[in-house]
Write a protein that holds these residues in place. Structure first.
Motif, PDB file in Angstrom:
ATOM      1  N   UNK A 145       0.655  -1.240   0.026  1.00 22.53           N
ATOM      2  CA  UNK A 145       0.108  -0.162  -0.017  1.00 22.53           C
ATOM      3  C   UNK A 145       0.984   1.150   0.046  1.00 22.53           C
ATOM      4  N   UNK A 146       1.960   1.357   0.770  1.00 22.29           N
ATOM      5  CA  UNK A 146       2.630   2.471   0.893  1.00 22.29           C
ATOM      6  C   UNK A 146       3.572   2.860  -0.431  1.00 22.29           C
ATOM      7  N   UNK A 147       4.036   1.736  -0.869  1.00 25.92           N
ATOM      8  CA  UNK A 147       4.730   1.805  -2.370  1.00 25.92           C
ATOM      9  C   UNK A 147       4.062   2.103  -3.240  1.00 25.92           C
ATOM     10  N   UNK A 148       2.623   1.699  -3.289  1.00 26.02           N
ATOM     11  CA  UNK A 148       1.883   1.994  -4.462  1.00 26.02           C
ATOM     12  C   UNK A 148       1.489   3.575  -4.232  1.00 26.02           C
ATOM     13  N   UNK A 149       0.998   3.893  -2.989  1.00 19.95           N
ATOM     14  CA  UNK A 149       0.563   5.544  -2.603  1.00 19.95           C
ATOM     15  C   UNK A 149       1.584   6.284  -3.052  1.00 19.95           C
ATOM     16  N   UNK A 150       2.960   5.840  -2.418  1.00 17.64           N
ATOM     17  CA  UNK A 150       4.107   6.883  -2.689  1.00 17.64           C
ATOM     18  C   UNK A 150       4.259   7.048  -4.046  1.00 17.64           C
ATOM     19  N   UNK A 151       4.223   6.065  -4.995  1.00 20.49           N
ATOM     20  CA  UNK A 151       4.450   6.634  -6.514  1.00 20.49           C
ATOM     21  C   UNK A 151       3.970   5.362  -7.217  1.00 20.49           C
ATOM     22  N   UNK A 152       2.652   5.599  -7.751  1.00 17.11           N
ATOM     23  CA  UNK A 152       2.100   4.381  -8.611  1.00 17.11           C
ATOM     24  C   UNK A 152       2.872   4.119  -9.779  1.00 17.11           C
ATOM     25  N   UNK A 153       3.466   5.152 -10.353  1.00 15.36           N
ATOM     26  CA  UNK A 153       4.255   4.723 -11.821  1.00 15.36           C
ATOM     27  C   UNK A 153       5.467   3.887 -11.501  1.00 15.36           C
ATOM     28  N   UNK A 154       6.017   4.281 -10.174  1.00 10.69           N
ATOM     29  CA  UNK A 154       7.346   3.374  -9.758  1.00 10.69           C
ATOM     30  C   UNK A 154       6.798   1.806  -9.368  1.00 10.69           C
ATOM     31  N   UNK A 155       5.666   1.747  -8.889  1.00 15.28           N
ATOM     32  CA  UNK A 155       5.242   0.490  -8.485  1.00 15.28           C
ATOM     33  C   UNK A 155       4.809  -0.286  -9.750  1.00 15.28           C
ATOM     34  N   UNK A 156       4.076   0.520 -10.988  1.00 15.20           N
ATOM     35  CA  UNK A 156       3.722  -0.159 -12.182  1.00 15.20           C
ATOM     36  C   UNK A 156       5.112  -0.610 -12.832  1.00 15.20           C
ATOM     37  N   UNK A 157       6.270   0.188 -12.837  1.00 18.80           N
ATOM     38  CA  UNK A 157       7.450  -0.083 -13.502  1.00 18.80           C
ATOM     39  C   UNK A 157       8.106  -1.113 -12.765  1.00 18.80           C
ATOM     40  N   UNK A 158       8.131  -1.558 -11.577  1.00 21.44           N
ATOM     41  CA  UNK A 158       8.665  -2.328 -10.899  1.00 21.44           C
ATOM     42  C   UNK A 158       8.674  -3.897 -11.250  1.00 21.44           C
ATOM     43  N   UNK A 159       9.574  -4.817 -11.199  1.00 20.33           N
ATOM     44  CA  UNK A 159       9.617  -6.369 -11.642  1.00 20.33           C
ATOM     45  C   UNK A 159       8.489  -6.913 -10.903  1.00 20.33           C
ATOM     46  N   UNK A 160       8.149  -7.825 -11.401  1.00 15.62           N
ATOM     47  CA  UNK A 160       7.156  -8.782 -11.067  1.00 15.62           C
ATOM     48  C   UNK A 160       7.440  -9.546  -9.972  1.00 15.62           C
ATOM     49  N   UNK A 161       8.856  -9.736  -9.597  1.00 14.32           N
ATOM     50  CA  UNK A 161       9.420 -10.257  -8.463  1.00 14.32           C
ATOM     51  C   UNK A 161       8.737  -9.528  -7.237  1.00 14.32           C
ATOM     52  N   UNK A 162       8.947  -8.451  -7.177  1.00 14.42           N
ATOM     53  CA  UNK A 162       8.713  -7.436  -6.110  1.00 14.42           C
ATOM     54  C   UNK A 162       6.981  -7.604  -5.929  1.00 14.42           C
TER      55      UNK A 162
END
Length: 167
Positions: A145-162
């Motif tokens: 939740x924190x990672x998505x809310x902090x920056x949704x674009x960063x979350x979207x670009x993050x690897x599937x492993x995370x």
């Protein structure tokens, strides 16, 4: 020496945080921590706390830490998560994330953590690894939740492993 001249100060050796610039002078060999953020997960809530980089997060202040878990029988679990940010041609993303356990007993002002584990896991995050297997579903949900809310674009670009580790 004239009266208006100041004596030269000696260079002090300290932990230097350097950028990506090539650096071969005094203090060379330091680690670049500029792309690492500290997240604390406590009581099901995840929040950024830069003080954790120097063991001075809100929950760590005023706590005497021991490497012996038996010294903190009433401690509650608190987690430090090191999150490394990187950038590729698409933009920034969460490139590494590792979690470290602590026990905190605020009433007794005592805590438990294994400092070498915190250092090794910080190093693993810097090396773009994901090590979140030691946190439970509630902590994973709070971090996601924190990672998505902090920056949704960063979350979207993050690897599937995370994303898999936090599902």
């Amino acid at each position: 020496m004239e009266s208006n001249e100041q004596p030269k100060e000696k260079k002090k050796l300290s932990l230097n945080v350097v950028s990506n610039k090539e650096h071969k002078g005094f203090g060379a060999g330091t680690i670049d921590l500029s792309q690492v953020s500290c997240v604390i997960i406590d009581r099901g809530e995840a929040y950024l706390d830069v003080g954790a980089m120097h063991a001075k997060s809100k929950v760590e202040r005023g706590i005497k830490f021991s490497p012996d878990k038996e010294n903190v029988p009433n401690g509650r679990p608190v987690w430090v998560v090191w999150v490394a940010i990187d950038r590729n041609e698409e933009g920034s993303y969460y490139a590494g994330a590792t979690s470290c356990e602590m026990l905190i007993d605020e009433e007794a002002r005592r805590g438990w953590k294994v400092l070498p584990d915190h250092v090794n896991r910080l190093d693993a995050a810097l090396k773009r690894k994901y090590m979140l297997d030691n946190i439970g579903p509630e902590e994973k949900a709070a971090l996601r939740k924190l990672l998505m809310e902090h920056n949704a674009e960063w979350w979207d670009r993050s690897p599937e492993a995370l994303k898999e580790q936090l599902s």
